[in-house]
Write an enzyme that holds these catalytic residues in place. Structure first.
Site, PDB file in Angstrom:
ATOM      1  N   GLU A 127       0.813  -1.230   0.000  1.00  0.00           N
ATOM      2  CA  GLU A 127       0.000   0.000   0.000  1.00  0.00           C
ATOM      3  C   GLU A 127       0.845   1.278   0.000  1.00  0.00           C
ATOM      4  O   GLU A 127       0.476   2.262  -0.639  1.00  0.00           O
ATOM      5  CB  GLU A 127      -0.957   0.020   1.204  1.00  0.00           C
ATOM      6  CG  GLU A 127      -0.282  -0.325   2.506  1.00  0.00           C
ATOM      7  CD  GLU A 127      -0.954   0.260   3.750  1.00  0.00           C
ATOM      8  OE1 GLU A 127      -0.655  -0.218   4.841  1.00  0.00           O
ATOM      9  OE2 GLU A 127      -1.749   1.202   3.620  1.00  0.00           O
ATOM     10  N   ASP A 173       1.385  -9.690   4.130  1.00  0.00           N
ATOM     11  CA  ASP A 173       0.197  -9.449   4.960  1.00  0.00           C
ATOM     12  C   ASP A 173      -1.115  -9.731   4.204  1.00  0.00           C
ATOM     13  O   ASP A 173      -2.158  -9.885   4.828  1.00  0.00           O
ATOM     14  CB  ASP A 173       0.178  -8.004   5.460  1.00  0.00           C
ATOM     15  CG  ASP A 173       1.228  -7.734   6.523  1.00  0.00           C
ATOM     16  OD1 ASP A 173       2.000  -8.656   6.831  1.00  0.00           O
ATOM     17  OD2 ASP A 173       1.277  -6.604   7.038  1.00  0.00           O
ATOM     18  N   ARG A 210       2.404 -27.246  27.935  1.00  0.00           N
ATOM     19  CA  ARG A 210       2.575 -25.781  27.964  1.00  0.00           C
ATOM     20  C   ARG A 210       1.607 -25.077  27.012  1.00  0.00           C
ATOM     21  O   ARG A 210       1.118 -25.674  26.055  1.00  0.00           O
ATOM     22  CB  ARG A 210       3.983 -25.414  27.492  1.00  0.00           C
ATOM     23  CG  ARG A 210       5.029 -25.599  28.545  1.00  0.00           C
ATOM     24  CD  ARG A 210       6.403 -25.355  27.952  1.00  0.00           C
ATOM     25  NE  ARG A 210       7.422 -25.433  28.990  1.00  0.00           N
ATOM     26  CZ  ARG A 210       8.710 -25.638  28.749  1.00  0.00           C
ATOM     27  NH1 ARG A 210       9.137 -25.792  27.519  1.00  0.00           N
ATOM     28  NH2 ARG A 210       9.567 -25.686  29.746  1.00  0.00           N
ATOM     29  N   MET A 234       3.391 -12.115  11.644  1.00  0.00           N
ATOM     30  CA  MET A 234       3.241 -10.758  11.098  1.00  0.00           C
ATOM     31  C   MET A 234       1.785 -10.507  10.727  1.00  0.00           C
ATOM     32  O   MET A 234       0.980 -11.430  10.637  1.00  0.00           O
ATOM     33  CB  MET A 234       4.189 -10.540   9.927  1.00  0.00           C
ATOM     34  CG  MET A 234       5.610 -10.271  10.391  1.00  0.00           C
ATOM     35  SD  MET A 234       6.700  -9.773   9.063  1.00  0.00           S
ATOM     36  CE  MET A 234       8.143  -9.228   9.986  1.00  0.00           C
ATOM     37  N   ARG A 251       0.101  -6.459  10.186  1.00  0.00           N
ATOM     38  CA  ARG A 251       0.003  -5.141  10.815  1.00  0.00           C
ATOM     39  C   ARG A 251      -1.446  -4.706  11.010  1.00  0.00           C
ATOM     40  O   ARG A 251      -1.889  -4.456  12.110  1.00  0.00           O
ATOM     41  CB  ARG A 251       0.742  -4.130   9.931  1.00  0.00           C
ATOM     42  CG  ARG A 251       0.593  -2.701  10.338  1.00  0.00           C
ATOM     43  CD  ARG A 251       1.437  -1.828   9.465  1.00  0.00           C
ATOM     44  NE  ARG A 251       2.848  -2.079   9.705  1.00  0.00           N
ATOM     45  CZ  ARG A 251       3.523  -1.587  10.748  1.00  0.00           C
ATOM     46  NH1 ARG A 251       2.921  -0.819  11.622  1.00  0.00           N
ATOM     47  NH2 ARG A 251       4.802  -1.857  10.890  1.00  0.00           N
ATOM     48  N   ARG A 311       5.192 -20.283  26.924  1.00  0.00           N
ATOM     49  CA  ARG A 311       6.385 -19.838  26.193  1.00  0.00           C
ATOM     50  C   ARG A 311       5.941 -19.060  24.949  1.00  0.00           C
ATOM     51  O   ARG A 311       4.823 -19.236  24.474  1.00  0.00           O
ATOM     52  CB  ARG A 311       7.223 -21.040  25.732  1.00  0.00           C
ATOM     53  CG  ARG A 311       7.833 -21.830  26.866  1.00  0.00           C
ATOM     54  CD  ARG A 311       8.980 -21.066  27.522  1.00  0.00           C
ATOM     55  NE  ARG A 311       9.702 -21.895  28.454  1.00  0.00           N
ATOM     56  CZ  ARG A 311       9.409 -22.033  29.744  1.00  0.00           C
ATOM     57  NH1 ARG A 311       8.360 -21.397  30.251  1.00  0.00           N
ATOM     58  NH2 ARG A 311      10.148 -22.795  30.522  1.00  0.00           N
TER      59      ARG A 311
HETATM   60  O1  F6P Z   1       5.635  -5.940   4.769  1.00  0.00           O
HETATM   61  C1  F6P Z   1       4.722  -6.060   5.797  1.00  0.00           C
HETATM   62  C2  F6P Z   1       5.444  -6.381   7.088  1.00  0.00           C
HETATM   63  O2  F6P Z   1       6.044  -7.648   6.991  1.00  0.00           O
HETATM   64  C3  F6P Z   1       4.512  -6.283   8.281  1.00  0.00           C
HETATM   65  O3  F6P Z   1       3.821  -7.460   8.528  1.00  0.00           O
HETATM   66  C4  F6P Z   1       5.473  -5.901   9.384  1.00  0.00           C
HETATM   67  O4  F6P Z   1       4.822  -5.139  10.375  1.00  0.00           O
HETATM   68  C5  F6P Z   1       6.474  -5.070   8.696  1.00  0.00           C
HETATM   69  O5  F6P Z   1       6.477  -5.450   7.355  1.00  0.00           O
HETATM   70  C6  F6P Z   1       7.863  -5.201   9.288  1.00  0.00           C
HETATM   71  O6  F6P Z   1       8.690  -4.318   8.638  1.00  0.00           O
HETATM   72  P1  F6P Z   1      10.261  -4.195   8.785  1.00  0.00           P
HETATM   73  O7  F6P Z   1      10.864  -5.215   7.857  1.00  0.00           O
HETATM   74  O8  F6P Z   1      10.558  -2.820   8.358  1.00  0.00           O
HETATM   75  O9  F6P Z   1      10.600  -4.502  10.207  1.00  0.00           O
END
Ligand code: F6P
Length: 343
Positions: A103, A127, A162, A169, A171, A266
């Site tokens: 994006e 993502d 556990r 990932m 966001r 953990r």
């Molecule tokens: O490209 C998306 C992403 O992998 C997200 O899921 C994550 O928050 C971000 O990039 C991490 O970015 P960087 O590589 O800058 O730590």
């Protein structure tokens, strides 16, 4: 034509497959000259290029990462950035630019279209949160890596009775968490789309243990948010696109679970492991189809457009439409499928 290529934002498996496809069809079929810009928009601002031809692309199809390098540079946030970028494109006599990114990178591509630059976008992100395409390449590889990790964590969780918290990932969208959680048999999945109440999560784990299941997998997307006032989380630095550096919610969730349930817990933060290494066959094929469609779009003058996958077919969508809305997890998939297996 002289066609520029860049990869921006976080890297993901399949970027090299797109580059290879654009170069192969561009050079062999259209007789183009290809110019690579290093490190995303940074290379356009700083006039850092590398020659790209079929020879240079040999052997890169199965390689993760990007031979062009990448960055999260935003020309609109660098002083004189847009003017410098336009000057580079003029000096390099670039007729068209293929921008491969998510994006943020495509948002810049869209704005530059307004400045008269002939840009074609290719969607990438692990993502999977771009609304105009059913799926982005890189997602399938990340999903498989997360699923494999969950499978491995199950056996050690069972040996020790556990709770294993796995942070993946994601966001703004919890696609990796939801799908890896379904594929890996998670007892709880926490995603950015649904604020969670840690007390509810802990109660569900307690009920599960009462039924004799002493090992549990809790998948947490890095962007998952607790309901206001329910637990503390850390916050990090902000990049040029205004995004906070995420990572670490898994630790807080694991700590709370252990404290509130007394179950030994953990945490595993998968982090950039999900973005590295060999792309799956699915991602290589999708990336290759996108690359070919992008160079075709260039030659048909379809600027300001992004290639996308819809109903299994490669289509074109306007860049401003492509970056206007995020694709978040389908509630039917989360509530109707994943949730059936919670607790
Ligand atoms: O490209 C998306 C992403 O992998 C997200 O899921 C994550 O928050 C971000 O990039 C991490 O970015 P960087 O590589 O800058 O730590």
């Amino acid at each position: 034509m002289r066609v520029g290529l860049l990869t921006g934002g976080g890297d993901c498996p399949g970027l090299n497959a797109v580059i290879r496809a654009v170069v192969r069809k561009g050079e062999h079929h259209y007789g183009d000259e290809l110019v690579g810009f290093r490190d995303g928009w940074k290379g356009v601002i700083e006039h850092a290029t590398m020659p790209l031809d079929v020879e240079r692309c040999r052997g890169i199809l199965p390689r993760g990462g990007t031979i062009l390098g990448t960055s999260r540079t935003n020309p609109y946030k660098v002083e004189g950035g847009v003017e410098k970028a336009l000057a580079t494109l003029r000096d390099e006599r670039i007729d068209a630019l293929v921008a491969i990114g998510g994006e943020d990178t495509l948002g810049v591509a869209n704005k530059l279209t307004g400045e008269g630059v002939g840009v074609v976008g290719v969607p990438k992100t692990i993502d999977n949160d771009l609304s105009a395409t059913e799926v982005t390449f890189g997602f399938n590889t990340a999903l498989q890596i997360a699923t494999d990790a969950i499978d491995r964590l199950h056996t050690t969780a069972e040996s020790h009775d556990r709770v294993m918290v796995v942070e993946v990932m994601g966001r703004h969208a919890g696609w990796i968490a939801t799908e890896a959680g379904i594929a890996g048999g998670a007892a709880e999945i926490l995603i950015p789309e649904e604020e969670f109440d840690i007390e509810v999560v802990c109660d569900a784990l307690k009920r599960r243990h009462e039924k004799g299941r002493f090992a549990s997998i809790v998948v947490v997307a890095e962007g998952a948010q607790p309901k206001e006032g329910t637990m503390a989380i850390q916050s990090g630095e902000v990049d040029q696109f205004g995004h906070v550096r995420l990572g670490g919610i898994g630790n807080s969730v694991a700590e709370e679970i252990e404290k509130r349930t007394g179950f030994e817990t953990r945490v595993t933060i998968l982090g950039h492991v999900q973005r590295g290494g060999t792309p799956t066959a699915f991602d290589r094929i999708l990336a290759t189809r996108f690359g070919i469609a992008a160079i075709d779009a260039v030659h048909e003058g379809a600027f300001g457009q992004m290639v996308a996958l819809q109903a299994g077919q490669i289509v074109r969508v306007a860049l401003d439409e492509a970056v206007s809305e995020l694709k978040t997890v389908d509630p039917d998939l989360y509530h109707g499928v994943a949730e059936v297996f919670f607790g």
